[in-house]
Design an enzyme around this catalytic site. Sequence first.
Site, short mmCIF file in Angstrom:
data_model
loop_
_atom_site.label_atom_id
_atom_site.label_comp_id
_atom_site.label_asym_id
_atom_site.label_seq_id
_atom_site.Cartn_x
_atom_site.Cartn_y
_atom_site.Cartn_z
N GLU A 118 28.77 64.01 -9.95
CA GLU A 118 29.81 64.13 -10.99
C GLU A 118 29.17 64.19 -12.36
OE1 GLU A 118 32.40 60.74 -10.64
OE2 GLU A 118 32.62 61.02 -8.48
N TYR A 227 37.65 58.28 -12.07
CA TYR A 227 36.60 58.58 -11.09
C TYR A 227 36.40 57.52 -10.00
CZ TYR A 227 34.20 56.16 -14.92
OH TYR A 227 33.88 55.30 -15.92
N CYS A 428 31.40 63.83 -57.36
CA CYS A 428 31.74 64.71 -58.46
C CYS A 428 32.92 64.09 -59.21
CB CYS A 428 32.13 66.09 -57.93
SG CYS A 428 33.11 67.05 -59.09
S1 IVH Z 1 30.87 55.52 -11.84
C1 IVH Z 1 29.95 51.23 -10.55
N1 IVH Z 1 31.30 57.96 -12.70
O1 IVH Z 1 29.05 55.54 -17.23
C2 IVH Z 1 29.69 52.56 -11.15
N2 IVH Z 1 30.77 56.28 -14.30
O2 IVH Z 1 26.56 53.94 -17.46
C3 IVH Z 1 30.77 52.91 -12.04
N3 IVH Z 1 30.76 57.07 -16.61
O3 IVH Z 1 30.46 52.34 -17.28
C4 IVH Z 1 30.53 54.10 -12.79
N4 IVH Z 1 31.32 59.15 -16.17
O4 IVH Z 1 31.77 54.27 -18.29
C5 IVH Z 1 30.99 56.69 -13.04
N5 IVH Z 1 31.75 60.15 -13.32
C6 IVH Z 1 31.44 58.89 -13.65
C7 IVH Z 1 31.24 58.50 -15.01
C8 IVH Z 1 30.89 57.18 -15.28
C9 IVH Z 1 31.03 58.28 -17.13
C10 IVH Z 1 30.38 55.88 -17.42
C11 IVH Z 1 31.16 54.63 -17.10
C12 IVH Z 1 30.12 53.60 -16.76
C13 IVH Z 1 28.92 54.16 -17.40
C14 IVH Z 1 27.68 53.63 -16.70
#
Ligand code: IVH
Length: 683
Positions: A118, A227, A428
């Site tokens: 993803e 997600y 300005c």
């Molecule tokens: S899964 C337990 N999927 O990335 C794992 N996180 O650095 C949960 N994030 O706190 C995360 N896109 O805010 C997941 N497709 C995605 C994501 C994603 C952005 C963010 C999320 C998480 C952070 C971790």
Amino acid sequence: MTTHTARDAARQRLEELRRLIEHHNYRYYVLDDPEITDAEYDQLMEELRELEAQYPEWVTPDSPTQRVGAPPAAGFTPVEHRIPLLSLDNAFDTEDLAAWEARITRMLGHKPSGYVVELKIDGLAVALTYREGLLVRGATRGDGRTGEDVTANLKTIRAIPLRLRRPVNLEVRGEVYMVRSAFEQLNQEREATGEPLFANPRNAAAGSVRQLDPSITARRPLSIFTYTVADVEGAPRPATQWESLQLLRELGLRTNPHVRRCATLDEVVETITQWTDLRHQLDYETDGIVIKVDRLDEQAQLGATSHAPRWAIAYKFPAEQAVTRLLDIRVNVGRTGAVTPYAVLEPVRVAGSTVSRATLHNEDYIREKDIRIGDMVVIQKAGDVIPELVRVLPERRTGEERLFQMPDHCPVCGAKVYRPPGEAIARCMGSACPAQLVEGLIHFGSRNAMDIDGLGPAVIRQLVERGWVKDAADLYQLRAEELAQLERMGAKSAANLVAAIERSKGRGLERLLFALGIRLVGQRAAQTLAQHFGSMERLRQATREELLAVEDVGEKMAEAILQWFGEEQNRRLVDRLAAAGVVMTAASQAREGTPLPWQGWTFVLTGTLEGWTRAEATKLIESLGGQVVGSVSRKTDYVVVGTDPGSKLEKARQLGRPVVDEATFRAMVEEAQRQVGSEVTPR
Ligand code: IVH
């Protein structure tokens, strides 16, 4: 038709409207595939609002009209996450990925049966809780274990359904984000109103969600990709991440379309390679790729450390930098007069686009980094949006490089550029500077300033473009025949506008001082100054000491006022306003300038009034300086109750807000009207 059947018909239509609106919300905000125009949508919303105003007892929390509620009284409440929101371990290259796969293979005793890949959306993680299909809570991630209850704010995001398509209990996680284009527009607006800019869309999204006032969040164009299904009851539990995403979509939640199921790590790497470039074409920011073990039973077997799951990893895109030559440093004059230097670069490709400009923030930034014109420089796209000059390469200097000198006069209008002591931003000082003119005029005519009805941004832009208005004093020379030539302006509205401009002459010194937009002189300071000095002339003559002697006037404000009157074009503007007949004395001398009796008061209307329709009552309250809001909060000053009041009355009692009936309200109106000598009378 009896009342009973009319009521039934209304009820039916109300439910139909809610269904229709939710359907079109879904088409527009979740599927990005609208079936009707915005105007048609607005019409449906309007019809629903009217029906609900008529039958307040039918308003339910999942009605599309209830997306914007009242601010929480005492900040955000902490929320314990039943299932913590973990973070992710990072990988920076294929070796890191291979090591990860080797680790989990050892733990499972075999390679994982597949991965889901993803995009890693660069936004703000949130947890949404649905009970029997209804959104009951939305919270920020916080430290992963305790977040903040931001339900009211998340409800304003229209990609978040208030009701799911099935009555399940669901705990879902997703990322709230702002699209780049909306982010840029938001920053432009903030520039215009002199608010600090957001550094990147992620900060803008986070700042918007953590707003105490949901009506502000509602105006920020936010969206969401969900997600993770953290828990579900009432629907078959998914067996894989792939099925989880499918379930989320079936329930009406928005998921990112760019997901891929990969059987092997080679396929994962191939996907990453594709996205390294492709991601720049997306209208939202991504800071990496998340690779997840697909099967949930394998996920469970792998488990998590205290901070991150072992079954997922984030591949981080490398920060994209490039080296190029700094050809020149120029300055840009913002609409609030901020004079900011920027770099003119030899065009270079970085992070998917050609860059030929970079922000240099302010003079100090240039000094600190010892940036010289002609230098070879390293640039980087900070958060992939605003190119930034990271550092210079002094080893590549030829000796031909030149130091930058901040101009002491505005390149647009020639007025002095002034940098207040202790501040980073130079400005300005010219009030007629075209760069500032449009925004300045919008402020001049705004409600709390000269209150010129009908002088909106579209009209102002045309007036400035045609060269008819070069400063606020020119407004008072406009004739109705001229105005009637503007786009979307008939003879009648032109005449109305001229009358409104005419009326504004008598607002008094308080409002005039505020309207002039002198830096740091807000509404309160304008009032204090007007009352203290009594006339424009005396204020203009005031020395630093005299200004400092005024309560609430500090060094910075005194300096800003002296600078403002020190500028020739500003003094001329004041003289021309006076010559046009604009009142230059304070309220004690100019009775029109007295603040309206209900200035700052907030009213809530509920039930049917005998003497006024809702719109009439609203207009009346506004004409006396008050404002009408949709729901009762601790900030509500009066709740006006007619017959058949809705739940607002109950809420008012709960919060201990004053409740007045129609007779009392009428008496209040009459009293206030006596104070302003106004002629607005109830029916
Ligand atoms: S899964 C337990 N999927 O990335 C794992 N996180 O650095 C949960 N994030 O706190 C995360 N896109 O805010 C997941 N497709 C995605 C994501 C994603 C952005 C963010 C999320 C998480 C952070 C971790």
